[in-house]
Design an enzyme around this catalytic site. Structure first.
Site, short mmCIF file in Angstrom:
data_model
loop_
_atom_site.label_atom_id
_atom_site.label_comp_id
_atom_site.label_asym_id
_atom_site.label_seq_id
_atom_site.Cartn_x
_atom_site.Cartn_y
_atom_site.Cartn_z
N SER A 119 0.82 -1.21 0.00
CA SER A 119 0.00 0.00 0.00
C SER A 119 0.85 1.25 0.00
CB SER A 119 -0.93 -0.02 1.21
OG SER A 119 -0.24 -0.37 2.36
N HIS A 140 -2.77 -2.59 -6.13
CA HIS A 140 -3.18 -2.23 -4.78
C HIS A 140 -4.70 -2.26 -4.62
CE1 HIS A 140 -3.52 0.97 -1.44
NE2 HIS A 140 -3.45 -0.24 -0.92
N GLU A 152 -5.54 0.21 -7.55
CA GLU A 152 -4.50 1.07 -8.14
C GLU A 152 -3.48 0.17 -8.83
OE1 GLU A 152 -3.56 4.89 -5.53
OE2 GLU A 152 -3.54 3.10 -4.31
N ASN A 190 -3.63 6.23 -0.59
CA ASN A 190 -3.06 6.35 0.77
C ASN A 190 -2.28 7.64 0.97
OD1 ASN A 190 -4.23 4.07 1.71
ND2 ASN A 190 -2.50 2.74 1.22
#
Ligand code: CAA
Length: 291
Positions: A119, A140, A152, A190
């Protein structure tokens, strides 16, 4: 190459979710973790979540049965010799991931792909610890994997076009939507989400609001499905801290300084839902704020 057999390393909340969606999409899945007990726990989670989808009429009981039968537990990495792609979803710790890749590569076919569900960690750096950086990519998924639509896709500097195209098709075949992100710390989701969570912990640390008022404020005031502290417990406070550390180290900007209160919770082993205690205590009938 045609992807048919998918290896998943790590049977925790993300790995089990990835195995779940791959099996439902018709792929054969090989699921590995460090102990048989962890694999069994992951399989029980998948079973529970698929049963929930049957109750919600998202899938049929037959689809659940067929998908569960497609998942084979594997105690040894040697089981991945038949895999077309292996998706690593182990702990968010670079040393652990690098060790997994160096142990894994000798077992793989030359044309097999490796993806990581990291992540936050550099795809380029992780790729460099394998024997196939051109067939390595970041994929991700979001938690809970069976529910969240986004994945992602992150290319490392050496990822070649055919790897990207294959993964693009593969992720779409799982029914997910793709956002392409460049290989910079914590990518897109993130990079934005974790500083917000860290800021919520600062708001708590500075006494601006209680756990309940912070979560209520963001649920009702910004229409977020979960408050930021509730979401932090859901993601895992250790994962939140390690993502903040990657942002802080990788971008060298003090705005990413992890909140000392987040560090304290992690040091206490209060990691959120997975340990039954974080910003809320989950041991009773309903979650109770711990501050
Ligand atoms: N597997 C399968 N289905 C699940 C599930 C799971 N693990 N979790 C929830 N569901 C299903 C439920 O069964 C329910 O289905 P129906 O609509 O058929 O009833 C549906 O999802 C909604 O769940 P709930 O009614 O239990 O609760 P909710 O409406 O509060 O939704 C939630 C739960 C989807 C988790 C929602 O609260 C939410 O979207 N939260 C935010 C999640 C989020 O932000 N995730 C990203 C985290 S960041 C990340 O993952 C990146 C990282 O690297 C850290």
């Amino acid at each position: 190459m045609n992807i048919r057999k998918v290896g998943v390393i790590g049977a925790g909340q993300m790995g089990s979710g990835i195995a779940h969606v791959c099996a439902l999409a018709g792929y054969d899945v090989i699921l590995h973790d460090v102990t048989r007990e962890r694999i069994e726990t992951g399989l029980a989670t998948i079973n529970g979540n698929m049963t929930r989808q049957v109750s919600g009429q998202k899938i049929t009981a037959d689809e659940r049965e067929t998908a569960l039968d497609r998942i084979t537990p594997a105690d040894e990495l040697a089981a991945f010799e038949v895999a077309d792609i292996v998706i690593e979803s182990a702990t968010e710790n670079e040393a652990i991931k690098r060790k997994i890749f160096s142990d894994l590569c000798p077992h793989l076919r030359d044309d097999a792909l490796i993806a990581t569900n990291t992540s936050s960690i550099s795809i380029t750096r992780l790729a460099a610890s394998t024997d196939r950086p051109e067939r390595f990519i970041g994929v991700h998924f979001m938690n809970p994997v069976p529910v969240m639509e986004l994945v992602e896709l992150v290319r490392g500097i050496a990822t070649d076009d055919s790897t990207f195209d294959l993964m693009n098709d593969f992720v779409q075949s799982l029914g997910k939507n793709i956002a392409n992100a460049e290989d910079f710390p914590a990518f897109i989701v993130n990079r934005i989400l974790l500083p917000m969570i860290n800021e919520a912990v600062y708001v708590l640390y500075e006494g601006v609001g209680s756990v309940e008022s912070i979560d209520k404020a963001m649920r009702l005031g910004a229409n977020h499905p979960m408050g930021p502290l509730q979401l932090a417990d859901f993601i895992g406070l250790d994962t939140c801290l390690s993502i903040m550390q990657v942002l802080h180290d990788g971008l060298s900007d003090s705005k990413y300084r992890p909140c000392p209160l987040l560090v304290k919770y992690v040091e206490a082993g209060w990691l959120g839902r997975k340990t039954q205690r974080g910003f809320y205590d989950y041991r009773g009938d309903k979650p109770v704020p711990t501050r």
